[in-house]
Design an enzyme around this catalytic site. Structure first.
Site, PDB file in Angstrom:
ATOM      1  N   ASP A 126     -15.870 -11.207  22.315  1.00  0.00           N
ATOM      2  CA  ASP A 126     -16.109 -11.116  20.875  1.00  0.00           C
ATOM      3  C   ASP A 126     -16.057  -9.656  20.463  1.00  0.00           C
ATOM      4  OD1 ASP A 126     -16.499 -13.877  20.431  1.00  0.00           O
ATOM      5  OD2 ASP A 126     -18.577 -13.743  21.078  1.00  0.00           O
ATOM      6  N   ASP A 151     -12.806 -17.807  16.780  1.00  0.00           N
ATOM      7  CA  ASP A 151     -13.964 -18.309  16.039  1.00  0.00           C
ATOM      8  C   ASP A 151     -13.674 -18.391  14.541  1.00  0.00           C
ATOM      9  OD1 ASP A 151     -15.361 -18.325  18.465  1.00  0.00           O
ATOM     10  OD2 ASP A 151     -16.176 -16.314  18.131  1.00  0.00           O
TER      11      ASP A 151
END
Length: 173
Positions: A126, A151
């Site tokens: 991330d 995401d």
């Protein structure tokens, strides 16, 4: 609405699989760049509410099950494979429904992007870090959990699925 034959449904599948592939490609390119440019835990200021970071997430959304001991990696890989199979089937059946298919293609691309991370690294990379003061009561320092392109695609796809269902219900009333 006229029924479509097998050729009509499978022909409409390919653009949606192509879109999913673009999401996967963008997601993986941004993650490779993040891994090459940042060390784990690094953060780079971009704006007063946004940083680029490098975080590893061994769990699911909001690090759910991140500390589960390792079994969650294979659980989430298996779940992703089953979900992609189901979404492919749904795209074959409903490829002509544009918003529905767009939503599934985005979710599929995001799911595969994160599954690729789990298979290669054992965690999801991330790098997008948004933070606002109003989030401080909920998130440490007001930082929303870091996330990635996969995401984003999953989230946009989920919103589109909801909008598509609302639209379908309204048409039926």
């Amino acid at each position: 609405m006229a029924a479509r034959g097998k050729a009509g449904t499978s022909a409409s599948l390919w653009p949606w699989l192509g879109l999913a592939a673009i999401v996967i490609l963008l997601d993986q390119i941004t993650k490779v760049v993040t891994i090459r440019v940042f060390e784990l835990g690094d953060s780079r200021y971009v704006t007063s509410f946004f940083n680029l970071v490098r975080v590893h997430n061994e769990g699911a959304a909001f690090s759910f099950l991140a500390q589960a001991g390792g079994w969650q990696r294979w659980f989430f890989v298996g779940l992703g494979v089953v979900a992609v199979g189901f979404m492919t089937y749904m795209l074959k059946q409903h490829g002509g429904q544009r918003m529905f298919s767009l939503a599934l293609a985005l979710i599929m691309g995001g799911a595969v992007g994160n599954v690729v991370d789990r298979l290669i690294h054992g965690y999801v990379v991330d790098f997008l870090d948004f933070h606002w003061r109003f989030l401080e009561p909920v998130f440490h320092g007001g930082h929303f959990p870091a996330f990635n392109i996969a995401d984003c695609a999953i989230s946009v796809g989920a919103v589109l699925l909801i909008l598509d269902e609302i639209r379908r219900v309204r048409r039926g009333s």
